[in-house]
Design a protein around this motif. Structure first.
Motif, PDB file in Angstrom:
ATOM      1  N   TRP A 201       1.334  -4.043  -5.367  1.00  0.00           N
ATOM      2  CA  TRP A 201       0.180  -4.045  -6.246  1.00  0.00           C
ATOM      3  C   TRP A 201       0.252  -2.870  -7.213  1.00  0.00           C
ATOM      4  CZ3 TRP A 201      -3.439  -7.341  -7.640  1.00  0.00           C
ATOM      5  CH2 TRP A 201      -4.598  -6.876  -8.259  1.00  0.00           C
TER       6      TRP A 201
ATOM      7  N   SER B  85      -2.004  -1.076  -9.801  1.00  0.00           N
ATOM      8  CA  SER B  85      -3.393  -0.959 -10.229  1.00  0.00           C
ATOM      9  C   SER B  85      -3.474  -0.385 -11.639  1.00  0.00           C
ATOM     10  CB  SER B  85      -4.160  -0.056  -9.265  1.00  0.00           C
ATOM     11  OG  SER B  85      -5.458   0.214  -9.743  1.00  0.00           O
TER      12      SER B  85
ATOM     13  N   THR C 156      -0.148   3.569  -8.312  1.00  0.00           N
ATOM     14  CA  THR C 156      -0.201   3.228  -6.893  1.00  0.00           C
ATOM     15  C   THR C 156       1.135   3.590  -6.256  1.00  0.00           C
ATOM     16  OG1 THR C 156      -1.689   1.384  -7.365  1.00  0.00           O
ATOM     17  CG2 THR C 156      -0.626   1.416  -5.203  1.00  0.00           C
TER      18      THR C 156
ATOM     19  N   VAL D  96     -11.505  -1.045  -4.227  1.00  0.00           N
ATOM     20  CA  VAL D  96     -10.357  -1.857  -3.823  1.00  0.00           C
ATOM     21  C   VAL D  96     -10.741  -3.295  -4.118  1.00  0.00           C
ATOM     22  CG1 VAL D  96      -8.892  -2.613  -1.921  1.00  0.00           C
ATOM     23  CG2 VAL D  96      -9.627  -0.231  -2.066  1.00  0.00           C
TER      24      VAL D  96
ATOM     25  N   ASN E 295      -0.758  -3.422   0.888  1.00  0.00           N
ATOM     26  CA  ASN E 295      -0.998  -3.035  -0.496  1.00  0.00           C
ATOM     27  C   ASN E 295      -2.363  -2.385  -0.672  1.00  0.00           C
ATOM     28  OD1 ASN E 295       1.154  -3.823  -2.597  1.00  0.00           O
ATOM     29  ND2 ASN E 295       1.130  -5.604  -1.239  1.00  0.00           N
TER      30      ASN E 295
ATOM     31  N   LEU F 254      -3.016   1.537  -1.951  1.00  0.00           N
ATOM     32  CA  LEU F 254      -3.954   1.894  -3.014  1.00  0.00           C
ATOM     33  C   LEU F 254      -4.893   3.012  -2.555  1.00  0.00           C
ATOM     34  CD1 LEU F 254      -5.248   1.404  -5.772  1.00  0.00           C
ATOM     35  CD2 LEU F 254      -6.561  -0.471  -4.748  1.00  0.00           C
TER      36      LEU F 254
ATOM     37  N   SER G 101      -3.073   6.324  -2.131  1.00  0.00           N
ATOM     38  CA  SER G 101      -2.724   6.900  -3.430  1.00  0.00           C
ATOM     39  C   SER G 101      -3.874   7.718  -3.988  1.00  0.00           C
ATOM     40  CB  SER G 101      -2.346   5.786  -4.418  1.00  0.00           C
ATOM     41  OG  SER G 101      -1.181   5.104  -3.982  1.00  0.00           O
TER      42      SER G 101
END
Length: 595
Positions: free
Chosen positions: A364, A366, A371, A554, A578, A582, A585
């Motif tokens: 993913w 973002s 990320t 999210v 994933n 996120l 991160s």
């Protein structure tokens, strides 16, 4: 026995005793009859008498004490007006709150069906098999490049193949390249005339395929709207009350059925937030003998046989709409003279759609920041060292607790002897000073059984947190509110928002993560209680309510829609991984890893 005593007294020549015993003998049958009547009345009115042994003297003594406690009510119940709408319960709204409610409800208003004397028969409702979509040509040229926007036009037809003339169908769209592990959610625009536009940003080069799915027809959505507004009791709850050898189970809910207005209620409205909750009062026990909360079950026969035809798996629930021509295009590299997409920036045009992120190579990406990939337990441990993570909500956030607990071997779950899948749960890594905690939100909660001592409202829990730069708060609250009017969800989110504002005021360094709703597998039964349409309504309310607070979102809705895996209430591990990447991160924003 009385006769023997009377004869003994007569033999000893005690005339006064004789007179007294004669009187006792005269009324003894009456006393015996009253005692038997009382016992019969007691046994007929006790719903559940547990473990009644043959030791009658001791048992009856304890039973009498229990009954005395049951009738010793601690004051009158607060006034309560039974209403069909749960939204009418709770504290009265301030003018600002009423204005916010109106704004949010207008923002999620769904198109109404055209007025007609009787509901449309199935043959006149939306049929995904007869419906079609076409990819519109690129403006001014015959090719597409990274950074462009793709548009597909959908035309809905009924089961007779006739075009629909009104909107309200619930469609979702996805653009993906399975061989690249790439995908992005599309935005669907209802033109209210049977036509819909599906918009997609082109974010990678190569062959991309358009997938458009009808989740529910407009006619089915109208049924779901009616259930949401008129049948908030379609999932019912119960509580067990116990004192001594007495126990009773009664019906509970945020608003109880209006056909029971005369029955006394136990009022469990939260004193701090004003969140309402009621149970029918037990017949023989007091309200303070409640020991647990549990899901009672699902109401049946909610819709008519004709309405049931609108909810058929493989017919009109989550069925793909086919293209009238090609369903894929080839995307060329970005033009050199156009700006890079590195820091997001798809330059917005009036109708341009920017998603929250997209998948590429299974990861993913973002648009809210870089990320990082946390592919091994050591990187997660390094990130979480010295952190306290508080997770509150339903089972979709419990998944994150379980992921970290299973993936990171140094984190060990501390046995709190909590019921499985209910909690609360706690896991620790004492070496790296990591603490993970999970607690479910307060009622309505559809878990099997939750002790009343563990029923906590999230807003109250947040008020008890010191917060700080080493504290992470994670919230996911949506799935258990699907059967209630949206106003109920708005009220709960408002209480949580106030608590978050207080938390961030006293501890500005606290990281707050909020998870949105996600799509799930649907059949007829699930649709009536937990449809994606209910989840979408709450998702659209959640975002504006917490905008501007500096929280991390999210976007579980887009992360499940954009992925090629089947929809599930609890997303599969690839998506959970994933989501955790996120979050981590943002927990460790300075961590230098390749995006």
């Amino acid at each position: 026995m009385l006769k023997a005593e009377y004869e003994a007294l007569a033999n000893h020549g005690r005339p006064k005793g004789v007179i007294m015993c004669r009187n006792l003998s005269k009324y003894a049958p009456l006393f015996l009859l009253l005692a038997l009547s009382g016992l019969i009345f007691l046994l007929r009115n006790i719903h559940t008498l547990e473990n009644l042994s043959c030791h009658t003297a001791s048992t009856l003594f304890q039973l009498q004490n229990s009954i005395h406690t049951a009738f010793a009510q601690k004051g009158p119940l607060p006034p309560y007006h039974n209403d069909t709408f749960c939204s009418h319960l709770g504290l009265e709204l301030t003018p600002d709150e009423a204005l916010e409610d109106r704004y949010l409800l207008n923002a999620i208003a769904w198109p109404k069906l055209p007025a007609r004397p009787a509901p449309a028969p199935l043959r006149q409702t939306s049929d995904p098999v007869h419906s079609l979509f076409a990819i519109l040509p690129s403006k001014g040229r015959r090719e597409w490049h990274v950074g462009d926007q793709l548009e597909a036009l959908v035309q809905m037809h009924d089961f007779q193949g006739r075009p629909k003339r009104y909107g309200g169908d619930f469609l979702v769209a996805r653009l993906h390249s399975p061989e690249l592990g790439a995908g992005v959610a599309g935005r669907v625009v209802d033109h209210l005339n049977g036509f819909y536009s599906a918009l997609f940003p082109l974010l990678w080069q190569g062959t991309v395929e358009v997938v458009i799915t009808m989740v529910h027809s407009s006619e089915a959505v109208a049924v779901l709207q009616r259930l949401q507004e008129q049948r908030p009791d379609r999932v019912f709850f119960k509580s067990l009350f116990r004192s001594g050898f007495l126990s009773e189970t009664t019906l509970c809910n945020m608003c109880l059925p209006p056909n029971q207005p005369q029955e006394p209620l136990c009022n469990y409205t939260d004193l701090h937030t004003g969140e309402p909750w009621y149970c029918l009062k037990p017949k023989m026990l007091s309200c303070d003998t409640r020991i647990n909360h549990a899901k009672g079950g699902y109401q049946k026969h909610l819709i008519t046989n004709k309405e049931a035809l609108l909810f058929q798996s493989g017919v009109n629930i989550k069925v793909v709409i086919h293209a009238s021509g090609p369903d894929r295009i080839n995307v060329l590299p970005k033009k050199i003279d156009e700006p890079e997409l590195e820091n997001v920036s798809i330059k917005p045009e009036p109708v341009k759609y920017t998603p929250s992120g997209y998948y590429y190579r299974g990861s993913w990406r973002s648009f809210g920041g870089t990320t990082s990939q946390f592919n091994d337990s050591s990187s997660i441990t390094q990130c979480l060292t010295g952190k306290v993570i508080h997770m509150y909500g339903d089972s979709t956030v419990r998944q994150w607790f379980e992921y970290l607990n299973a993936f990171v071997p140094e984190i060990k779950e501390f046995n709190l002897h909590s019921p499985k899948n209910v909690g609360p749960f706690m896991a620790v890594d004492s070496k790296h000073n990591i603490l993970l905690k999970y607690r479910c939100h307060g009622p309505p909660i559809r878990f099997s059984t939750v002790s009343t001592s563990e029923l906590r409202y999230v807003a109250n829990e947040l008020d008890g947190l010191p917060g700080g730069p080493d504290t992470v708060v994670v919230l996911s609250i949506w799935a258990h509110f699907s059967t209630f009017p949206v106003e109920v969800y708005i009220r709960r989110m408002r209480h949580i928002r106030r608590a978050l504002v207080r938390l961030l005021d006293r501890s500005p360094g606290t990281l707050v993560v909020i998870r949105s709703a996600n799509l799930q597998a649907l059949d007829q039964e699930v649709s009536l209680y937990n449809s994606d349409w209910f989840s979408l309504q709450r998702d659209r309310v959640l975002r504006p309510m917490f905008m501007g607070l500096g929280v991390v979102f999210v976007d579980a809705w887009e992360m499940t829609l954009a992925h090629n895996l089947p929809h599930q209430l609890h997303p599969p591990p690839a998506i959970i991984k994933n989501m955790m990447d996120l979050i981590l991160s943002h927990v460790c924003p300075t961590k230098k890893k390749k995006s």
